[in-house]
Design a protein around this motif. Sequence first.
Motif, PDB file in Angstrom:
ATOM      1  N   LEU A 298      33.953 -11.284  24.872  1.00 22.06           N
ATOM      2  CA  LEU A 298      35.409 -11.821  25.098  1.00 22.06           C
ATOM      3  C   LEU A 298      36.428 -10.794  24.813  1.00 22.06           C
ATOM      4  CD1 LEU A 298      34.752 -15.138  23.202  1.00 22.06           C
ATOM      5  CD2 LEU A 298      35.570 -14.896  25.442  1.00 22.06           C
ATOM      6  N   VAL A 323      29.872  -0.058  25.784  1.00 24.30           N
ATOM      7  CA  VAL A 323      30.279  -0.960  26.814  1.00 24.30           C
ATOM      8  C   VAL A 323      31.745  -1.058  26.682  1.00 24.30           C
ATOM      9  CG1 VAL A 323      29.762  -3.316  27.587  1.00 24.30           C
ATOM     10  CG2 VAL A 323      28.041  -2.169  26.129  1.00 24.30           C
ATOM     11  N   TRP A 378      28.358 -13.264  16.166  1.00 29.67           N
ATOM     12  CA  TRP A 378      27.078 -13.717  15.401  1.00 29.67           C
ATOM     13  C   TRP A 378      25.772 -13.347  16.219  1.00 29.67           C
ATOM     14  CZ3 TRP A 378      25.978 -13.698  10.897  1.00 29.67           C
ATOM     15  CH2 TRP A 378      24.710 -14.570  10.476  1.00 29.67           C
ATOM     16  N   THR A 380      25.190 -10.954  18.319  1.00 28.39           N
ATOM     17  CA  THR A 380      25.011  -9.613  18.267  1.00 28.39           C
ATOM     18  C   THR A 380      24.414  -9.009  17.070  1.00 28.39           C
ATOM     19  OG1 THR A 380      26.593  -9.019  19.976  1.00 28.39           O
ATOM     20  CG2 THR A 380      26.115  -7.422  18.511  1.00 28.39           C
ATOM     21  N   GLU A 383      20.962 -10.173  16.997  1.00 24.76           N
ATOM     22  CA  GLU A 383      20.093  -9.205  18.011  1.00 24.76           C
ATOM     23  C   GLU A 383      19.792  -8.033  17.261  1.00 24.76           C
ATOM     24  OE1 GLU A 383      22.258  -9.677  21.607  1.00 24.76           O
ATOM     25  OE2 GLU A 383      22.058 -11.645  21.361  1.00 24.76           O
ATOM     26  N   GLN A 400      34.289 -13.484  12.872  1.00 23.24           N
ATOM     27  CA  GLN A 400      33.783 -12.124  12.666  1.00 23.24           C
ATOM     28  C   GLN A 400      34.181 -11.553  11.195  1.00 23.24           C
ATOM     29  OE1 GLN A 400      35.269 -10.551  16.112  1.00 23.24           O
ATOM     30  NE2 GLN A 400      34.139 -12.071  17.398  1.00 23.24           N
TER      31      GLN A 400
HETATM   32  N1  UDP Z   1      26.229  -9.554  25.714  1.00 24.27           N
HETATM   33  C1  UDP Z   1      25.395  -8.692  26.768  1.00 24.27           C
HETATM   34  N2  UDP Z   1      26.085  -7.668  27.121  1.00 24.27           N
HETATM   35  C2  UDP Z   1      27.331  -7.358  27.315  1.00 24.27           C
HETATM   36  C3  UDP Z   1      28.077  -8.214  26.213  1.00 24.27           C
HETATM   37  C4  UDP Z   1      27.423  -9.212  25.669  1.00 24.27           C
HETATM   38  O1  UDP Z   1      24.338  -9.131  26.501  1.00 24.27           O
HETATM   39  O2  UDP Z   1      27.822  -6.617  27.823  1.00 24.27           O
HETATM   40  C5  UDP Z   1      25.347 -10.837  24.980  1.00 24.27           C
HETATM   41  C6  UDP Z   1      24.928 -10.141  23.742  1.00 24.27           C
HETATM   42  O3  UDP Z   1      23.591  -9.936  23.812  1.00 24.27           O
HETATM   43  C7  UDP Z   1      25.192 -11.701  22.787  1.00 24.27           C
HETATM   44  C8  UDP Z   1      26.475 -12.264  23.493  1.00 24.27           C
HETATM   45  O4  UDP Z   1      26.446 -11.776  24.788  1.00 24.27           O
HETATM   46  O5  UDP Z   1      24.177 -12.350  22.838  1.00 24.27           O
HETATM   47  C9  UDP Z   1      27.559 -11.883  22.750  1.00 24.27           C
HETATM   48  O6  UDP Z   1      27.720 -12.661  21.701  1.00 24.27           O
HETATM   49  P1  UDP Z   1      28.443 -12.490  20.266  1.00 24.27           P
HETATM   50  O7  UDP Z   1      28.440 -13.738  19.367  1.00 24.27           O
HETATM   51  O8  UDP Z   1      27.908 -11.185  19.793  1.00 24.27           O
HETATM   52  O9  UDP Z   1      29.838 -11.941  20.471  1.00 24.27           O
HETATM   53  P2  UDP Z   1      31.051 -12.859  21.455  1.00 24.27           P
HETATM   54  O10 UDP Z   1      30.809 -12.437  22.805  1.00 24.27           O
HETATM   55  O11 UDP Z   1      31.199 -14.123  21.246  1.00 24.27           O
HETATM   56  O12 UDP Z   1      32.483 -12.182  21.088  1.00 24.27           O
END
Ligand code: UDP
Length: 502
Positions: A298, A323, A378, A380, A383, A400
Amino acid sequence: MAIQSHEAEAKNLKVIFIPFSATSHIIPLVEMARLFAMHGVDSTIVTTAGNAGIFQKSIDHDFNRGRPIKTHVLEFPAKQVNLSVVTETFNTDTPLTEAAKFQEGFVMLQSLIENYLLGELEVDCIVSDLCHPWTVEVASKLGIPRIVFSPASIFSRCAELLFEKHRAHNEVESDYDKFTIVGFPHKFEMSRSQLPDWMKKPSMYGMIIKALNDSARRSYGAIFNSFSDFEGAYEEHYKNAFGTKCWGIGPVSLWANQDVSDKEERGEAKVEEGNSDLLKWLHSKKENSVIYVSFGSLNKFPPSQLIEIAHALEASSHNFIWVVRKNINEKEGDEGFMEEFEKRMKENNKGYLIWGWAPQMLILENKAIGGIVTHCGWSTIMESIKVGLPMVSWPLFADQFFNEKIIIDVLRIGVSVGAKEWRNWNEFGSEVVKREEIEKAIALVMENGKESEEMRSRSKALSEDAKKAILVGGSSHANLMQLIHELKSLKHQRLNGVLLGQ
Ligand code: UDP
């Protein structure tokens, strides 16, 4: 119907999953639906075609693996609300000018989903994203349990409620004075500047959060992408604070995606483009030598912040994968800085930039990755824990700053970059974290000093706990089995005419 046949019928549990239209809400809830199906529950995900595009390949794979899972696709009412963009998902590309139309579309969508649910005679449970509070009423009309899913930490959900009650942040003079959070199993300090706006002053958004929390309290229970060795104390706290049941069934990404194809195709991946260059680059690097830098699905930084990150990464003695999401609404560009930077990094083989969506699961589990710079989203965090990586925490918005507290203060598996200002997900605010701070935090996490070694060994131990949690006998496995068993008994009772009081 005879009691015996009710018993047999109750074994055929049918659960409907309703994700919210944002990539990072969809991914973990769909992974949960896949876990239910993996354990024999007839699982249906209800969403729009645009959102289904984010995960449908994984559902097709699971279906072909013989699992009882499908997607029920509804049409997003884009024409009716005069929406000119093609996306149906809140993400970094959603134009803010269209937000009101999106909102209108979502309200119309709600009645479409509701009609579908009320017409589905055999549904036994609704697992709904927290952002659909109305599903609690539908579940009540149907006399079935509603389980609420939030893509956040259990800790942050409890903290929000605690702050609403105690308002300790009103007792300090300045936005940057620290105050202590009391009433939790661990002691934390925060400053008012790190809290969401809606906690600090009355707002429309605050009223929405209140409605979401009320619907969570009226639910049968809550499920989280978490596990007991990690957040067990907060699982118990949640039960008392919200007065409902609570199950941690994570890490869901580890459990649901056991094949390489699952990992490659996850989320917004463009599979046809492949990952061979990236994997080749990673394989050419030594173990623990690369830091992965990502701020989730986001966030988009303006050039002023991108330039600081670029300088920090170039000055650091470590390789990196970054990224990058550039703010396309920014009037002023970076005068070609990023393109030049990428060219230099490619030439000296120091860094790999990914513009857009990264295959995060594949990257994180590569042995070359030694740490992560994260916005503390969360999913991330889960993971990274799963693969035992120490973290540089750089919270930005949503839950966060709370999540950072767990990483830094409770688990001691990371170093904070020192971010002080909470901001909305679609605004940048005034804080620019300087290159020196970023470089220092990366060095602390990646270098071979005592502090870093200790962080790494704590991260590895937690990773072992995460892996055990999803195995037979582990806490997440036991929680999921208990939940399925409970839903079956509730179905059995319902078939025997016992009403559910939620
Ligand atoms: N994600 C991904 N590739 C990207 C960006 C995000 O695979 O380039 C996935 C990441 O593995 C996670 C999710 O998208 O499962 C992001 O969720 P997170 O809660 O970490 O952050 P948010 O996107 O809500 O800020």
